[in-house]
Write an enzyme that holds these catalytic residues in place. Sequence first.
Site, short mmCIF file in Angstrom:
data_model
loop_
_atom_site.label_atom_id
_atom_site.label_comp_id
_atom_site.label_asym_id
_atom_site.label_seq_id
_atom_site.Cartn_x
_atom_site.Cartn_y
_atom_site.Cartn_z
N LYS A 178 0.86 -1.19 0.00
CA LYS A 178 0.00 0.00 0.00
C LYS A 178 0.89 1.24 0.00
O LYS A 178 1.05 1.93 1.00
CB LYS A 178 -0.92 -0.03 1.22
CG LYS A 178 -2.08 0.95 1.15
CD LYS A 178 -3.00 0.77 2.36
CE LYS A 178 -4.18 1.70 2.27
NZ LYS A 178 -5.08 1.57 3.43
N THR A 238 -13.99 -7.58 -2.52
CA THR A 238 -14.09 -9.04 -2.45
C THR A 238 -13.79 -9.59 -1.07
O THR A 238 -13.81 -10.81 -0.88
CB THR A 238 -13.10 -9.67 -3.46
OG1 THR A 238 -11.77 -9.23 -3.14
CG2 THR A 238 -13.43 -9.27 -4.88
N ASP A 276 -8.06 1.22 -1.96
CA ASP A 276 -7.45 2.48 -1.56
C ASP A 276 -6.41 2.94 -2.57
O ASP A 276 -6.33 4.13 -2.92
CB ASP A 276 -6.79 2.33 -0.19
CG ASP A 276 -7.77 2.55 0.96
OD1 ASP A 276 -8.94 2.83 0.68
OD2 ASP A 276 -7.35 2.43 2.12
N HIS A 299 -5.74 -5.25 9.62
CA HIS A 299 -6.36 -3.99 10.06
C HIS A 299 -7.39 -4.25 11.16
O HIS A 299 -7.38 -3.60 12.21
CB HIS A 299 -7.00 -3.30 8.87
CG HIS A 299 -7.78 -2.07 9.24
ND1 HIS A 299 -7.18 -0.91 9.65
CD2 HIS A 299 -9.12 -1.83 9.27
CE1 HIS A 299 -8.09 0.00 9.92
NE2 HIS A 299 -9.28 -0.53 9.70
N PHE A 342 -18.31 -13.61 -3.13
CA PHE A 342 -16.85 -13.51 -3.08
C PHE A 342 -16.29 -13.99 -1.74
O PHE A 342 -15.14 -14.44 -1.66
CB PHE A 342 -16.39 -12.07 -3.32
CG PHE A 342 -16.45 -11.63 -4.75
CD1 PHE A 342 -15.66 -12.22 -5.72
CD2 PHE A 342 -17.29 -10.59 -5.13
CE1 PHE A 342 -15.69 -11.80 -7.04
CE2 PHE A 342 -17.35 -10.16 -6.46
CZ PHE A 342 -16.55 -10.77 -7.41
N LEU A 343 -17.09 -13.90 -0.69
CA LEU A 343 -16.61 -14.22 0.65
C LEU A 343 -16.40 -15.72 0.84
O LEU A 343 -15.74 -16.13 1.80
CB LEU A 343 -17.58 -13.68 1.70
CG LEU A 343 -17.83 -12.17 1.66
CD1 LEU A 343 -18.81 -11.77 2.74
CD2 LEU A 343 -16.53 -11.39 1.78
N GLY A 366 -9.63 -4.11 0.60
CA GLY A 366 -9.55 -2.71 0.95
C GLY A 366 -8.25 -2.04 0.55
O GLY A 366 -8.24 -0.88 0.14
N LYS A 370 0.13 5.01 8.90
CA LYS A 370 -0.89 4.37 8.08
C LYS A 370 -1.77 5.43 7.42
O LYS A 370 -2.23 6.38 8.06
CB LYS A 370 -1.74 3.44 8.94
CG LYS A 370 -2.75 2.64 8.14
CD LYS A 370 -3.40 1.56 8.99
CE LYS A 370 -4.50 0.86 8.22
NZ LYS A 370 -3.98 0.18 7.01
N LYS A 405 -12.89 7.66 0.99
CA LYS A 405 -11.48 7.90 1.28
C LYS A 405 -10.59 6.94 0.51
O LYS A 405 -10.92 5.77 0.30
CB LYS A 405 -11.21 7.77 2.78
CG LYS A 405 -11.86 8.87 3.59
CD LYS A 405 -11.20 9.08 4.94
CE LYS A 405 -11.44 7.93 5.87
NZ LYS A 405 -10.95 8.24 7.24
#
Length: 406
Positions: A105, A159, A139, A297, A199-200, A135, A181, A172
């Site tokens: 990230k 997903t 981002d 996270h 997807f889970l 996530g 972070k 965001k």
Amino acid sequence: MTETTATRPTGLTTAFDIPRPPGLTWYVQAQQPVGYEVSLTRGLLNPANPALAKAVGADGRSGVRALVVVDRVVDELYGTALRGYFTAWQTDVTWLVMPGDEETKTLDQVVEVTRAMTRMGILRRTERVVVVGGGVLMDVVGMAASLYRRGAPYVRVPTTLVGQVDAGVGVKTGVNHGTHKNRLGTYFAPEAALIDPEFLRTVPQRHIANGLAEIIKMALIKDASLFKLLEETVAHISSDSLADCGAAMSEVVSRAIAGMLDELEPNLWEGVLERSVDYGHTFSPSLELRADPPLLHGEAVAVDMAVCVALAAGRQYLTTEDAHRALALIAAAGLPLTHPVFTAELLQLGLADAVKHRDGQQRLPLTDGIGSCVFVNDVTAAELSRALEFVHAYVGAADGVDGSDR
């Protein structure tokens, strides 16, 4: 627009001179409307479902183009179905497969997405970027879309559970920078967020727990009914039960999403810094990037929430019984309540950094009874130490050992 002038000095021959103070002043005011859809759907990659095609402007007759950025793991699992879907809808796709781990990230990854947009020659307003992943990738791609030619339309397909109930539904974007972070980021709404629980089914249980942290957060600060529902169902929440999306799981997910959107909508740009959705996000950024091995996270958020539950109990915003219920739910979800790195000293550092982020005040959200929230600005170092002791004592009692030794 207003204009203020001063008396013109004498003896000057130029056609126009800036007058003496107060000079000339123009005031510009504008508002930019924001509108996007968050849709809960089933069978998103079935060509019979037009939701994703509609989001990229495809009608199945005339060809359209899109840049599709896919998480590497997601591509291994769903790449064939994704490619088949877009082929069926006459969509000319430029593919970019990227890693979606927290360590990737970075700003470099953002630039990599913009390079793909340049290679494709994406049109500024009529061609979309689609991000399919968790996530982290949302981002990264969202930030790239916000920067490329100062804004290119994009579509989110989260997903993971944390992506579907949290990272994928707001505006965001951001990347990590140094030891901080999400230190670099933007606000940039997608045109649509398409959420398919199917997807889970391929998400590991640890990552299910990761998303449950954000759902528990919403229950604690906003939705007592959701909290009770979680207490009744948490033992049965799994990748399969979420993907099957029966009545109970559908209510869990939809209440979490609706609660999040209800909190975000009036304050999308965070003009108001007292945000209940910051619950569990005061101390966790410091922990998340320091833990070794790394924490997810939601795991860091869970440890943060445990401390905040203890702080609320110490101030009698929560009864001891309800504080123990909250800690029990977090633990039952498969989330940690403590971490060796999470010392009183780190809590103080985390709070100090949060004060800077929140413009000079703590603005620390605490539960004011389960399902409600209050903000405080006077938490002391002694309180933080006592909160840690409260959590350690609870964990020790649950394990049948002396919590003071933990």
